[in-house]
Design a protein around this motif. Structure first.
Motif, PDB file in Angstrom:
ATOM      1  N   HIS A  95       0.322   3.838   1.563  1.00 34.37           N
ATOM      2  CA  HIS A  95       0.270   4.472   2.875  1.00 34.37           C
ATOM      3  C   HIS A  95       1.416   3.971   3.754  1.00 34.37           C
ATOM      4  CE1 HIS A  95      -1.842   4.857   7.000  1.00 34.37           C
ATOM      5  NE2 HIS A  95      -1.243   6.000   6.715  1.00 34.37           N
ATOM      6  N   GLN A  96       1.334   2.745   4.232  1.00 32.82           N
ATOM      7  CA  GLN A  96       2.388   2.207   5.104  1.00 32.82           C
ATOM      8  C   GLN A  96       2.781   0.798   4.690  1.00 32.82           C
ATOM      9  OE1 GLN A  96       1.041   2.648   9.165  1.00 32.82           O
ATOM     10  NE2 GLN A  96       1.396   4.841   9.145  1.00 32.82           N
ATOM     11  N   ALA A  97       2.695   0.545   3.380  1.00 33.12           N
ATOM     12  CA  ALA A  97       3.147  -0.723   2.781  1.00 33.12           C
ATOM     13  C   ALA A  97       2.356  -1.940   3.251  1.00 33.12           C
ATOM     14  CB  ALA A  97       4.645  -0.932   3.014  1.00 33.12           C
ATOM     15  N   GLY A  98       1.109  -1.752   3.645  1.00 31.43           N
ATOM     16  CA  GLY A  98       0.249  -2.875   4.008  1.00 31.43           C
ATOM     17  C   GLY A  98      -0.057  -3.753   2.796  1.00 31.43           C
TER      18      GLY A  98
ATOM     19  N   TRP B 270      -5.293  -2.795   6.127  1.00 33.26           N
ATOM     20  CA  TRP B 270      -4.706  -2.218   7.344  1.00 33.26           C
ATOM     21  C   TRP B 270      -5.447  -0.974   7.818  1.00 33.26           C
ATOM     22  CZ3 TRP B 270       1.379  -2.481   7.399  1.00 33.26           C
ATOM     23  CH2 TRP B 270       1.756  -3.829   7.558  1.00 33.26           C
ATOM     24  N   HIS B 271      -5.601   0.029   6.978  1.00 30.96           N
ATOM     25  CA  HIS B 271      -6.231   1.283   7.424  1.00 30.96           C
ATOM     26  C   HIS B 271      -7.313   1.774   6.472  1.00 30.96           C
ATOM     27  CE1 HIS B 271      -1.873   1.286   8.647  1.00 30.96           C
ATOM     28  NE2 HIS B 271      -2.454   1.345   9.835  1.00 30.96           N
ATOM     29  N   GLY B 272      -7.649   0.991   5.479  1.00 32.45           N
ATOM     30  CA  GLY B 272      -8.788   1.324   4.644  1.00 32.45           C
ATOM     31  C   GLY B 272      -8.532   2.258   3.471  1.00 32.45           C
ATOM     32  N   TYR B 273      -7.275   2.499   3.114  1.00 29.60           N
ATOM     33  CA  TYR B 273      -7.041   3.309   1.919  1.00 29.60           C
ATOM     34  C   TYR B 273      -7.608   2.567   0.717  1.00 29.60           C
ATOM     35  CZ  TYR B 273      -3.986   6.850   4.010  1.00 29.60           C
ATOM     36  OH  TYR B 273      -3.479   7.887   4.728  1.00 29.60           O
TER      37      TYR B 273
ATOM     38  N   CYS C 199       0.838  -1.199   0.000  1.00 31.43           N
ATOM     39  CA  CYS C 199       0.000   0.000   0.000  1.00 31.43           C
ATOM     40  C   CYS C 199       0.876   1.253   0.000  1.00 31.43           C
ATOM     41  CB  CYS C 199      -0.869  -0.033   1.247  1.00 31.43           C
ATOM     42  SG  CYS C 199      -1.980   1.368   1.425  1.00 31.43           S
TER      43      CYS C 199
ATOM     44  N   CYS D 117      -7.332  -1.387   1.197  1.00 34.93           N
ATOM     45  CA  CYS D 117      -6.232  -1.959   1.975  1.00 34.93           C
ATOM     46  C   CYS D 117      -6.765  -2.435   3.335  1.00 34.93           C
ATOM     47  CB  CYS D 117      -5.130  -0.922   2.167  1.00 34.93           C
ATOM     48  SG  CYS D 117      -3.749  -1.570   3.136  1.00 34.93           S
TER      49      CYS D 117
HETATM   50  S1  FES Z   1      -1.022   0.525   4.966  1.00 30.37           S
HETATM   51 FE1  FES Z   1      -2.702   0.479   3.615  1.00 30.37          FE
HETATM   52  S2  FES Z   1      -4.084   1.849   4.446  1.00 30.37           S
HETATM   53 FE2  FES Z   1      -2.386   1.969   5.751  1.00 30.37          FE
END
Ligand code: FES
Length: 121
Positions: free
Chosen positions: A45-48, A85-88, A43, A83
């Motif tokens: 965002h934070q590589a999820g 992890w955090h919904g992006y 991802c 995603c």
């Molecule tokens: S790592 Fe994907 S939304 Fe945060």
């Protein structure tokens, strides 16, 4: 660069995916409306593990001429992935984040040859 075997074409149902690992690489391969697209499973965002997220049609909230909202609706033909992890949320075809155009998934080239799907890594 190397062509990595993913699966036979007939192993993909429409709007299905396969996530593969090859060395340090993890890639999600998606079969969407008869064509294939692949993204690194990271991802923006934070590589999820974005390629393991839920798939669903894009959702909009139309505003009437009076400036009021009458609920949400799906947009046919635009599939998004969320995603876990955090919904992006990303457009599955373009890799663009639904809320921030500067955030994008990293594309991987897909090859279809002799009835099979490969990714180029
Ligand atoms: S790592 Fe994907 S939304 Fe945060």
């Amino acid at each position: 660069m190397e062509d990595i075997y993913v699966a036979r074409i007939d192993e993909f149902e429409d709007n299905s995916r396969k996530v593969i690992s090859h060395g340090a690489h993890e890639v999600g391969v998606f079969h969407v409306d008869g064509s294939f697209v692949a993204w690194r499973n990271e991802c923006a965002h934070q590589a999820g593990p974005v390629c393991q997220g839920r798939l669903f049609p894009k959702v909009t909230e139309p505003i009437s001429d009076e400036g009021t909202v009458h609920g949400m609706q799906y947009v046919d033909g635009t599939l998004h992935i969320v995603c876990p992890w955090h919904g992006y949320e990303y457009d599955l075809r373009t890799g663009r984040n639904a809320g921030n155009d500067r955030l994008r998934l990293n594309k991987v080239d897909v090859l279809v040859k002799e009835g099979a799907v490969y990714v180029r890594l």
